[in-house]
Design a protein around this motif. Structure first.
Motif: not given
Length: 372
Positions: A304-327
């Motif tokens: 992640f090279t900016s706040s936007s990359t983080a926010k946008n990735l979470a939005a693109l992955l959907g409400a369960d982004y935390r679960k999908r990023l586990t590990g």
């Protein structure tokens, strides 16, 4: 080289092959046991060094070494499959001296780059040079402003400094490399060039921004604080007594944080113009290669090279982004991006220091190597 081994063909002269100092069998992984047995049968010593290399010269390269006697079982134990090449001969014993490809710090790591498509190639190339398998997954698109009038007016005003009525800025502030590149391009499009910057002091956030200013305008930034955040720039200007009574123009993205503008106004700046020279937009979708790697749990890192990359990735992955990023390990370029990740309840594994692409590469190279 020996061909036809995979099919178990009988026209291979194993007696001749067994006398050679080096033999390479292309493919033939299914017939490895038979190949090794035939070479031993025709006089090759059982303790002859041998190796199998799967996906040679690729980031997922795997190598198993042994002897003619034990290599087939070692390959089975390691789960090596095609495509692979088998090398038989004393040269295999030199592997530890000659190896470099799979000794690189990020070898075998799959890393996603979430920068804009325009910026991803530089980081991707550097990661690949360190051995990583890179998946480009841009989360941001850069688009021009709908109307250039304000930008053009400011750029033209820079060339009117000799006019007594001119309201030219004392400081021109660039907070990203994108802003510098777009400003130069727009100057040329309206018939101007770097000469309009004569007499205007230039401030940059980040050494990368300062380098691009030097490369594209052939001038050095007058101020570039050691800490690559907007607050540090405001503090550095204040320390120089360069805020009160001064005019500022900020050329940056439409989503720039308000902290710099606020600090300049609080410091007594005569005028602060915050101008969006480009706009950022979330992309329509993430690439299939990224989603497949995430689903297969084969993704090691996301950068992640900016706040936007983080926010946008979470939005693109959907409400369960935390679960999908586990590990998956998360790499942040600096404290502002880290704060955004934590707001999203995502804890970065590493944070770059210094807060640059070079710092990010260094942190990744010395970070935890294995998936957790």
């Amino acid at each position: 080289q020996a061909r036809g081994a995979a099919a178990g063909s009988s026209d291979i002269d194993y007696a001749a092959l067994a006398r050679l100092p080096l033999v390479a069998f292309y493919m033939g992984i299914k017939s490895l046991g038979r190949i090794c047995a035939k070479l031993i049968e025709h006089g090759q010593p059982p303790d002859t060094p041998a190796a199998v290399i799967q996906w040679g010269t690729m980031p997922r390269q795997r190598t198993v070494t042994g002897t003619l006697a034990d290599l087939p079982q070692r390959v089975i134990d390691a789960g090596i499959t095609a495509p692979a090449i088998t090398v038989v001969g004393r040269v295999v014993s030199l592997r530890e001296k000659l190896r470099w490809f799979d000794n690189r710090p990020l070898f075998g790591q799959t890393i996603a780059v979430t920068r804009t498509r325009q910026q991803a190639s530089e980081l991707s190339a550097a990661l690949e040079a360190l051995g990583a398998n890179v998946i480009e997954a841009p989360t941001i698109d850069i688009v021009p402003p709908q109307n250039w009038d304000e930008v053009d007016s400011i750029l033209r005003s820079l060339g009117n400094q000799r006019s007594p009525d001119a309201q030219t800025p004392d400081w021109l502030v660039f907070t990203s490399t994108n802003a510098v590149e777009i400003a130069r391009r727009r100057l040329l499009e309206i018939g101007l060039d770097a000469r309009v910057l004569a007499g205007v002091r230039i401030a940059a956030v980040g050494q990368a921004t300062a380098r691009v200013i030097e490369q594209l305008f052939c001038i050095q930034a007058d101020l570039c604080p050691e800490e690559f955040v907007a607050e540090a720039l405001a503090d550095a200007l204040q320390a120089r007594g360069e805020i009160a009574g001064r005019r500022f123009v900020l050329l940056r993205a439409d989503i720039g944080r308000p902290i710099l503008v606020e600090k300049l106004r609080q410091g007594g700046a005569t005028d602060v113009r915050d101008v969006a020279i480009y706009h950022t937009r979330i992309v329509d979708a993430l690439p299939p290669a990224f989603l497949d790697a995430l689903a297969a749990r084969s993704l090691d890192w996301i950068t992640f090279t900016s706040s936007s990359t983080a926010k946008n990735l979470a939005a693109l992955l959907g409400a369960d982004y935390r679960k999908r990023l586990t590990g998956v390990k998360l790499a942040s370029i600096g404290p502002v991006t880290t704060a955004t990740l934590r707001d999203l309840q995502l804890e970065p594994t590493i944070e770059a220091s210094p807060h640059t692409i070079e710092g990010l590469l260094g942190a990744l190279s010395h970070g935890p190597a294995a998936r957790e």
